[in-house]
Motif scaffolding. Structure first.
Motif, PDB file in Angstrom:
ATOM      1  N   ASN A 367       0.855  -1.185   0.000  1.00 43.67           N
ATOM      2  CA  ASN A 367       0.000   0.000   0.000  1.00 43.67           C
ATOM      3  C   ASN A 367       0.900   1.246   0.000  1.00 43.67           C
ATOM      4  OD1 ASN A 367       0.781   0.474   2.691  1.00 43.67           O
ATOM      5  ND2 ASN A 367      -0.945  -0.688   3.499  1.00 43.67           N
ATOM      6  N   THR A 415      -0.797   0.258  -4.109  1.00 46.25           N
ATOM      7  CA  THR A 415      -2.266   0.264  -4.134  1.00 46.25           C
ATOM      8  C   THR A 415      -2.844   1.507  -3.466  1.00 46.25           C
ATOM      9  OG1 THR A 415      -2.319  -0.980  -2.070  1.00 46.25           O
ATOM     10  CG2 THR A 415      -2.449  -2.252  -4.129  1.00 46.25           C
ATOM     11  N   ASP A 419      -4.196   2.503  -8.451  1.00 44.83           N
ATOM     12  CA  ASP A 419      -3.071   1.572  -8.296  1.00 44.83           C
ATOM     13  C   ASP A 419      -1.992   1.931  -9.317  1.00 44.83           C
ATOM     14  OD1 ASP A 419      -4.496  -0.001  -6.369  1.00 44.83           O
ATOM     15  OD2 ASP A 419      -5.567  -0.987  -8.016  1.00 44.83           O
ATOM     16  N   ILE A 453     -13.594   3.777  -4.314  1.00 45.33           N
ATOM     17  CA  ILE A 453     -14.324   2.618  -3.770  1.00 45.33           C
ATOM     18  C   ILE A 453     -13.928   2.511  -2.288  1.00 45.33           C
ATOM     19  CG2 ILE A 453     -14.982   0.195  -4.160  1.00 45.33           C
ATOM     20  CD1 ILE A 453     -13.328   0.302  -6.796  1.00 45.33           C
ATOM     21  N   LYS A 495      -9.514  -4.832  -9.292  1.00 44.32           N
ATOM     22  CA  LYS A 495     -10.164  -3.529  -9.123  1.00 44.32           C
ATOM     23  C   LYS A 495     -11.580  -3.576  -9.708  1.00 44.32           C
ATOM     24  CE  LYS A 495      -8.434   0.494  -8.181  1.00 44.32           C
ATOM     25  NZ  LYS A 495      -8.162   0.938  -6.825  1.00 44.32           N
TER      26      LYS A 495
END
Ligand SMILES: Nc1ncnc2c1ncn2[C@@H]1O[C@H](COP(=O)(O)OP(=O)(O)O)[C@@H](O)[C@H]1O
Ligand SMILES: Cc1ncsc1CCOP(=O)(O)O
Ligand SMILES: [Mg+2]
Length: 538
Positions: A367, A415, A419, A453, A495
């Protein structure tokens, strides 16, 4: 008369007559090696009596003279003096450098085995009158060094020693890498090893078994010579044009292949992720196996299309992680590395860095917090395993992902809402002794997105499961197919499934279930042109 400033270190042969194949002798192996491009020879015969050692040294010296190649004697200063060899190579436990220099005088070559930064500091403090060159290593494990005192350091470890040579201003000191070097890893090592400022690269590589144990030492030396002279690093076929049509076609093929070959994805992952990751792997037509039992790693790695997901989330024992990495690297099977919470604690930092120093990863995924820390761009350490609030600056994320991809010669994925995926594997050129050209900024990169999202960031192990998804698809491709595209396909698929699931779910609890359903559906339908995630090249 030897001019030690003009020595060519590019292909340095170190002898070991305990590994000679039948029908060869020490002299015959050295002679054909010299005929085929070896530029420096070290006589290293640990188990030979002095009298025989001197006899051998004289014979090898004659050969070296014929080819005008310097001869270095390992450890035995007395032998070097007795035969007037060109220099001596000593290890950390051998005679101190100052004494060697006193005995040999200023014109002979002194080499030193170096594996730690403090040793570089010592040689720098001695100045140009001390050590002339260092053997840096060991790079990879090798059977040549019985009971090694040092752990393999990988290209990253060698680069750090070059950094130290730079920062201590030991510019006179030449460098060769040593330990487990063979044609299949040498171009990568030469390409990858450089000081952070790019100014220092290796002056050569040093091999023992690749030549000494070869039934055709001439051919072995020639192969090495060609690799060094070719100066190119090639991981896979050149990058195909990244058009939409090509991506769809590749994605379809990649999903199809995954269905057909059903990769075995060994997960060494955190407890939180195990069940979720196993279900996602099954949804992607692949076989999950959760195993931390070291004796079975080798067998697992030999299964066709085996892939390893190495996730340091709840920190499996270091020896287990290391062993798995070695086994899959040796089997040339891909490893997807997810350094969860990379810099959250000093324990994690140390553990992940050791893995990164030694291993080669097909993909490193993290991440924003993890990728920024890996690129040394994170201010302070991570608070936990989640990304935190650092992630809004996309250009910083791209920069960090490029640094990670370049530094570890991997496909790096960062991410977040967007991404970022960067290809650090596509190849390039290296130059011995001349510093490294190019750099991270030129690497191909794409961004994958499907809008905001939020629920994706609100379930645990969603990043880890992207790791599972990447591992499944990467496991299906052949050596000739492009790793980068397989990773992009996996990220798009994941995704897109996330987007669909977020529209179907009633909250973060049902999102997990919907995510597996959506992945299953998209994978089974295999119509990448309908995937909602958008890929853009940057
Ligand atoms: N705000 C967001 N919008 C869209 N996708 C997201 C968002 N946050 C995370 N994701 C997606 O969720 C997955 C996990 O990402 P992230 O939360 O960054 O990693 P981790 O779970 O390792 O902390 C990735 O596939 C990422 O693309
Ligand atoms: C909560 C937690 N603690 C250790 S690992 C882990 C899961 C992390 O998963 P992800 O990186 O996918 O959010
Ligand atoms: Mg994560």
């Amino acid at each position: 008369m030897l001019d030690k400033n003009k020595v060519d270190y590019s292909l340095y042969l170190v002898t070991d007559s305990t590994m000679l194949p039948p029908g060869t002798t020490l002299e015959s192996q050295v002679e054909v090696a010299l005929q085929n491009g070896v530029t420096l020879v070290q006589l290293r015969e640990k188990e030979t009596d002095t009298k025989v050692f001197i006899e051998q040294a004289l014979k090898v010296q004659k050969l070296c003279h014929k080819f005008q190649v310097p001869l270095i004697i390992n450890d035995r200063v007395d032998v070097a003096l007795a035969i007037d060899a060109d220099g001596v190579h000593v290890g950390q436990d051998d005679m101190p450098i100052k004494m060697v220099r006193q005995l040999l005088g200023p014109d002979k070559i002194i080499g030193w085995s170096v594996g730690h930064e403090h040793e570089v500091e010592q040689l720098a403090a001695m100045g140009p009158g001390g050590v002339d060159y260092v053997g840096l290593g060991m790079v990879y494990p090798t059977l040549t060094k019985k009971n090694p005192k040092k752990a393999p350091m990988g290209p990253r470890g060698v680069s750090k020693l070059l950094d130290k040579l730079q920062s201590t201003k030991a510019e006179w000191c030449r460098t060769v890498a040593i330990g487990g070097l063979h044609p299949d890893n040498i171009p990568r090592v030469l390409y990858q090893v450089a000081s952070s400022d790019g100014k220092r690269t290796l002056d050569g590589i040093s091999v023992v078994s690749d030549i000494m144990a070869s039934p055709d030492a001439g051919n072995a030396a020639q192969t090495l010579r060609a690799l060094i002279d070719d100066a190119r690093f090639q991981y896979a076929e050149g990058l195909s044009p990244f058009t939409k049509e090509y991506s769809f076609e590749f994605a379809r093929k990649c999903v199809q292949q995954t269905t057909e070959v059903s990769p075995l994805v060994q997960h060494i992952t955190n407890k939180v992720h195990q069940n979720f990751g196993a279900n996602i792997t099954l949804a992607l037509g692949s076989s999950p196996i959760m195993s931390e039992v070291e004796p079975e790693f080798e067998e697992l790695s030999q299964v066709p299309h085996a892939t390893l997901l190495l996730n340091t989330g709840t920190v499996a024992p270091f020896s287990t992680l290391l062993h798995a990495m070695r086994v899959y690297n040796a089997a040339r099977r891909p490893i997807v590395f997810d350094p969860v919470g990379y810099s959250a604690t000093s324990t994690r930092l140390e553990l992940n860095n050791q893995l990164l120093a030694y291993g080669q990863f097909a993909c490193i995924k993290g991440n924003v917090g993890e990728i920024l820390s890996l690129a040394d761009l994170n201010k302070g350490k991570m608070r936990g395993v989640d990304a935190g609030s650092v992630g809004s600056d996309i250009s910083l994320c791209v920069e960090a992902t490029k640094i990670v991809a370049y530094r570890y010669r991997t496909v790096a994925v960062c991410t977040g809402q967007q991404d970022v995926i960067v290809d650090g594997t596509c190849g390039g050129t290296f130059r011995l002794s001349e510093g490294s050209a190019g750099g991270a900024s030129a690497l191909p990169a794409v961004i994958v997105e499907a809008g905001e999202i939020p629920v994706m960031g609100k379930i645990t192990a969603s990043g880890c499961s992207l790791g599972s998804t990447i591992a499944c698809l990467v496991g299906s491709i052949s050596d000739k197919q492009h790793l980068f595209h397989a990773v992009v396909t996996a990220v798009c698929l994941y995704k897109s499934a996330g987007k669909i699931a977020s529209e179907r779910c009633h909250g973060s609890g049902s999102f997990q279930v919907e995510l597996i359903d959506a992945l299953d559906q998209l994978f089974t339908e295999n119509h990448p042109e309908n995937w909602v995630a958008n890929v853009s090249r940057i």
